[in-house]
Enzyme design. Structure first.
Site, PDB file in Angstrom:
ATOM      1  N   ARG A  35       1.079  -5.611  -5.047  1.00 16.55           N
ATOM      2  CA  ARG A  35       1.051  -6.538  -3.914  1.00 16.55           C
ATOM      3  C   ARG A  35       1.499  -7.963  -4.277  1.00 16.55           C
ATOM      4  O   ARG A  35       1.268  -8.892  -3.520  1.00 16.55           O
ATOM      5  CB  ARG A  35      -0.352  -6.565  -3.292  1.00 16.55           C
ATOM      6  N   ARG A  38      -3.091   8.238   2.478  1.00 17.50           N
ATOM      7  CA  ARG A  38      -1.952   7.397   2.086  1.00 17.50           C
ATOM      8  C   ARG A  38      -1.010   8.078   1.091  1.00 17.50           C
ATOM      9  O   ARG A  38       0.129   7.639   0.940  1.00 17.50           O
ATOM     10  CB  ARG A  38      -2.453   6.080   1.467  1.00 17.50           C
ATOM     11  N   ASP A  86       0.208   1.736   8.501  1.00 15.54           N
ATOM     12  CA  ASP A  86      -0.404   1.026   9.628  1.00 15.54           C
ATOM     13  C   ASP A  86       0.450   1.082  10.899  1.00 15.54           C
ATOM     14  O   ASP A  86      -0.053   0.826  11.987  1.00 15.54           O
ATOM     15  CB  ASP A  86      -0.628  -0.453   9.263  1.00 15.54           C
ATOM     16  N   GLY A 120       0.821  -1.223   0.000  1.00 18.76           N
ATOM     17  CA  GLY A 120       0.000   0.000   0.000  1.00 18.76           C
ATOM     18  C   GLY A 120       0.845   1.259   0.000  1.00 18.76           C
ATOM     19  O   GLY A 120       1.972   1.265   0.506  1.00 18.76           O
ATOM     20  N   ASP A 165       5.785  -8.072   5.656  1.00 20.71           N
ATOM     21  CA  ASP A 165       5.866  -9.206   4.729  1.00 20.71           C
ATOM     22  C   ASP A 165       6.946  -9.001   3.669  1.00 20.71           C
ATOM     23  O   ASP A 165       7.753  -9.891   3.388  1.00 20.71           O
ATOM     24  CB  ASP A 165       4.535  -9.366   3.963  1.00 20.71           C
ATOM     25  N   LYS A 215       8.248   0.503   5.526  1.00 16.21           N
ATOM     26  CA  LYS A 215       7.112   1.317   5.091  1.00 16.21           C
ATOM     27  C   LYS A 215       5.790   0.745   5.587  1.00 16.21           C
ATOM     28  O   LYS A 215       5.649  -0.476   5.632  1.00 16.21           O
ATOM     29  CB  LYS A 215       7.115   1.361   3.560  1.00 16.21           C
ATOM     30  N   THR A 216       4.870   1.530   5.963  1.00 16.37           N
ATOM     31  CA  THR A 216       3.425   1.256   6.060  1.00 16.37           C
ATOM     32  C   THR A 216       2.742   2.283   6.960  1.00 16.37           C
ATOM     33  O   THR A 216       3.237   2.575   8.061  1.00 16.37           O
ATOM     34  CB  THR A 216       3.048  -0.152   6.567  1.00 16.37           C
TER      35      THR A 216
HETATM   36  P1  FBP Z   1       0.530  -1.905   3.620  1.00 13.19           P
HETATM   37  O1  FBP Z   1       0.599  -2.732   4.870  1.00 13.19           O
HETATM   38  O2  FBP Z   1       0.859  -2.642   2.402  1.00 13.19           O
HETATM   39  O3  FBP Z   1       1.369  -0.680   3.791  1.00 13.19           O
HETATM   40  O4  FBP Z   1      -0.953  -1.373   3.414  1.00 13.19           O
HETATM   41  C1  FBP Z   1      -1.702  -0.890   4.467  1.00 13.19           C
HETATM   42  C2  FBP Z   1      -3.099  -0.471   4.066  1.00 13.19           C
HETATM   43  O5  FBP Z   1      -3.146   0.902   3.794  1.00 13.19           O
HETATM   44  C3  FBP Z   1      -4.098  -0.867   5.145  1.00 13.19           C
HETATM   45  O6  FBP Z   1      -4.239   0.155   6.094  1.00 13.19           O
HETATM   46  C4  FBP Z   1      -5.337  -1.156   4.366  1.00 13.19           C
HETATM   47  O7  FBP Z   1      -6.123  -2.119   5.003  1.00 13.19           O
HETATM   48  C5  FBP Z   1      -4.813  -1.694   3.076  1.00 13.19           C
HETATM   49  O8  FBP Z   1      -3.531  -1.144   2.900  1.00 13.19           O
HETATM   50  C6  FBP Z   1      -5.688  -1.394   1.890  1.00 13.19           C
HETATM   51  O9  FBP Z   1      -5.015  -1.780   0.737  1.00 13.19           O
HETATM   52  P2  FBP Z   1      -5.698  -1.878  -0.689  1.00 13.19           P
HETATM   53  O10 FBP Z   1      -6.029  -0.485  -1.110  1.00 13.19           O
HETATM   54  O11 FBP Z   1      -4.664  -2.518  -1.529  1.00 13.19           O
HETATM   55  O12 FBP Z   1      -6.920  -2.697  -0.498  1.00 13.19           O
END
Ligand code: FBP
Length: 553
Positions: free
Chosen positions: A145, A429, A205, A81, A176, A202-203
Site C-alpha cells: 500500500r 479476496r 470494493d 488489497g 488512488d 482493480k478492487t
Molecule cells: P483496495 O481498495 O486496495 O482494493 O482494498 C479493498 C479492501 O479489500 C477493502 O474492502 C478493505 O477495507 C481493505 O481492503 C482491507 O485492507 P487491509 O487488509 O490492507 O487492511
C-alpha cells in the site's frame, strides 16, 4: 509444490478474449475516437496535465497491426488489497508481450509500489508464470500500500526504468493507484523519459467504476464467494430457526459489495451506507429499522434472520462521524498519553465525558462498552480511530437487543432474539477467479500490452460491454485524465479519479428497494452455492446482478 486438482485444472483453462483481440497480434489495429475532456474541473486538470490531457479514446479492431516493431521491456506492479484475477492480468500482459516479440521482457516489481522504488524485481518466464494462470491471490509478486505520488519517488522510478531499459510500466490498482498512475505518466512525459504508463482497474470494493470502466476486477469473484457463504448461513438459519446472523462484508467505503450480496441472497436486512448518509439516519433509526423486521418476523413465529452490514457504514452515520472527529481531536498530540495513563475505564470515561460535546456524548453513551473501548484503543499510527476495525455487526446486534428488550417490556414484542456475528472479507479476496474475472483480467492485461505497443501513455486499459458474452466485449483504452475531477484531500485540492459510491437512483439499488420490505418479513433467501468453473455458460459465465441490472435495456 503440492497443488490441488482444481488448481491443476485451472492452469489448463483458456481465458476468453474480446473478439477483436482473438485473431493474433498481427491482426490487431487501432481506431482512435474523439478527444476527451475530464469529467469535471476541465481547466484545472488541463493545466495540471499539459502533456497527457485531452488525448483520444481508443478502441482496438481486427485489421493489420501497424505498431512500431521495437523491443519492449515492461514493468508491472500490483497495488493495494488483493483482488481475484490479478495473476491473470499479468499472464495476459506477458502472453501479448511475448506473442509480439519473443525478446520482449516483463519485470515484476515485488511487494507493490515500494518494489519499484527499491528496484526489487523478478523477470517472468514461461515456467514461473504458468504456475499462476487462473489462480487467485497476488503472491505472484506480492502487493503493498505504499503510495507512489511524489516527484522524488517518480525520479527514482525514472532511474530504475533507465537502468533496466524499461519502456512502460503497468500499474494494477484501485482509484488512488490509478490516479497516481496518471500523475506518473504526466511526469514521464514532461521529463521526456520515453516511458509509458498504463493502469488496470482493480478492487473487490467495486468503487472504481464510471462511464468508461464498467467494473473493477475482483468484485465478481469476491461477491460470489461472500454470497455463497451468506446463502449457506441463511440456509442454516432457516433450518435451525433460532439465530439472527449479523454479517459484515468488506468494502471500506462504498456499499457495492453488500448490495450485490443482497441482490444474490435476498437477506432480511441489508444496510446501504450511501442511503444512511442521504437520509441522515441515526444509530437509533438504523436500530429501529432492524428491530421492526425482527419483531414482524417474530410475530410470524420466525425468530431468525440475516442482516448484511457494509464494512464502512458507521462512517456514513452523521452523528457517528462527528463523534469520531471529536475523539480524534480529543486525543490529538500529547493528550493521548494523558488519556492512556489514566488508571481505570471509569477515569477514562470521565475524561471522555469532559472532552466531548453533549451531542457526541449522547451518541457515545448508547454504544455497548466493548465498542466504546474499541474507539479509544485501536488507533492508527496517526492516533486516529480506525473506523474499519469497529465491529459494526456487533454494535447493531447489541443495540437491537436492547431495543427489543424495551419492546418486550412494553408488551409489543414477544419473540426470542439470539444473535451470531460474522465478518466476510479475506475469505473472498484471493479466491480462484470466476470465469468472468479470469477472462476479464486476462483481457485487461493483454489489452494493456496493446496500448503499450501502440505507444499510448497515461491510459487505463478498458474492456467494456461486459454483460455480453466475452466475444462481444470491446477492448481499448481511455486517458486517465478523462476520469479525473478535483477533490479536497488532506486540506489540498487534488486531481483524482472519482470514487464511485452506490447510486440511490441506479438500477441495482432501485431493484433492492422495490423488494426489501418483502425480504425483511418473509423468508425469501436465495442460496447461490459455490462459484462453478465448469459447466453450462449460464451458470459459469454469469455476471454479477449489479452489472446485469446496470446494463438491462
Ligand atoms: P483496495 O481498495 O486496495 O482494493 O482494498 C479493498 C479492501 O479489500 C477493502 O474492502 C478493505 O477495507 C481493505 O481492503 C482491507 O485492507 P487491509 O487488509 O490492507 O487492511
Amino acid at each position: 509444490m503440492t497443488i490441488s486438482s482444481l488448481q491443476k485444472a485451472r492452469y489448463e483453462y483458456t481465458p476468453k478474449l474480446p473478439g477483436m483481440l482473438r485473431n493474433g497480434i498481427a491482426d490487431i489495429c487501432v481506431k482512435e475516437g474523439a478527444e476527451t475532456q475530464s469529467v469535471a474541473d476541465q481547466e484545472k486538470i488541463k493545466a495540471l496535465f499539459p502533456n497527457t490531457y485531452g488525448k483520444k479514446e481508443i478502441t482496438f479492431q481486427k485489421g493489420q497491426n501497424t505498431s512500431e516493431a521495437k523491443k519492449q521491456v515492461v514493468g508491472v506492479i500490483l497495488s493495494g488489497g488483493q483482488a481475484p484475477g490479478g495473476h491473470n492480468v499479468i499472464c495476459g500482459l506477458y502472453d501479448a508481450l511475448k506473442a509480439t516479440n519473443k525478446d520482449n521482457e516483463l519485470y515484476g516489481f515485488k511487494g507493490g509500489p515500494s518494489g519499484l522504488i527499491e528496484d526489487d524485481y523478478l523477470i517472468f518466464d514461461d515456467e514461473y508464470i504458468n504456475q499462476y494462470r487462473n489462480t487467485g491471490g497476488f503472491d505472484i509478486i506480492g502487493s503493498g500500500r505504499t503510495k507512489l505520488e511524489t516527484n522524488e519517488q517518480f525520479a527514482v522510478v525514472a532511474e530504475v526504468c533507465k537502468k533496466h531499459g524499461i519502456t512502460a510500466i503497468v500499474i494494477i490498482g484501485g482509484d488512488d493507484s490509478n490516479t497516481n498512475a496518471g500523475v506518473l505518466a504526466e511526469y514521464f512525459a514532461a521529463h521526456n523519459t520515453g516511458v509509458q504508463v498504463i493502469g488496470c482497474p482493480k478492487t473487490i470494493d467495486g468503487d472504481l467504476k464510471n462511464e468508461d470502466i464498467e467494473c473493477s476486477f475482483g468484485f465478481d469473484t469476491a461477491t460470489k464467494t461472500y454470497s455463497e457463504i451468506i446463502g449457506n448461513i441463511a440456509r442454516d438459519a432457516n433450518s435451525a430457526k433460532k439465530y439472527w446472523h449479523f454479517i459484515k462484508v468488506m468494502g471500506r467505503s462504498a456499499s457495492h459489495v453488500a448490495l450485490e450480496c443482497a441482490l444474490q441472497t435476498q437477506p432480511n436486512i441489508c444496510l446501504v451506507s450511501e442511503e444512511v448518509a442521504e437520509k441522515k439516519m441515526s444509530l437509533a433509526d438504523i436500530t429501529n429499522y432492524i428491530a421492526d423486521a425482527v419483531e414482524k418476523r417474530a410475530a410470524k413465529g420466525m425468530n431468525f434472520g440475516i442482516a448484511v452490514i457494509p464494512e464502512g457504514v458507521v462512517e456514513f452515520v452523521p452523528e457517528f462521524s462527528v463523534l469520531i472527529h471529536e475523539i480524534n481531536e480529543l486525543l490529538a498530540g500529547s493528550k493521548a498519553d494523558e488519556f492512556n495513563a489514566l488508571p481505570s475505564w471509569e477515569a477514562k470515561y470521565a475524561f471522555i465525558q469532559n472532552g466531548l460535546t453533549k451531542e457526541s456524548m449522547d451518541v457515545f453513551a448508547i454504544l455497548p462498552q466493548a465498542i466504546q473501548q474499541q474507539l479509544f484503543l485501536d488507533r492508527d499510527p496517526h492516533g486516529n480511530v480506525q473506523v474499519s476495525l469497529i465491529e459494526s455487526e456487533k454494535l447493531f446486534s447489541a443495540m437491537v437487543k436492547e431495543n427489543l428488550a424495551a419492546r418486550k417490556a412494553a408488551g409489543t414484542y414477544k419473540g426470542k432474539f439470539s444473535a451470531l456475528h460474522h465478518f466476510l472479507g479475506y475469505e473472498g479476496r484471493c479466491a480462484f477467479p470466476s470465469n468472468f474475472d479470469s477472462d476479464y483480467c486476462y483481457s485487461l492485461g493483454y489489452n494493456a500490452f496493446m496500448l503499450i505497443q501502440y505507444g499510448y501513455n497515461g491510459y487505463l486499459s478498458k474492456v467494456s460491454n461486459l454483460s455480453a458474452p466475452a466475444n462481444e466485449w470491446v477492448a481499448g483504452g481511455m486517458p486517465i485524465t478523462k476520469m479525473m475531477n478535483i477533490e479536497r484531500r488532506h486540506g489540498e485540492d487534488k486531481p483524482v479519479i472519482k470514487k464511485a459510491l452506490v447510486e440511490l437512483d441506479g438500477a441495482p439499488f432501485k431493484y433492492f428497494e422495490a423488494h426489501r420490505d418483502e425480504w425483511a418479513v418473509e423468508t425469501s433467501f436465495v442460496y447461490p452455492g459455490a462459484i462453478q468453473y465448469y459447466g453450462p455458460a449460464e451458470v459459469c459465465d454469469a455476471t454479477t446482478k449489479t452489472l446485469a441490472l446496470e446494463h438491462a435495456k
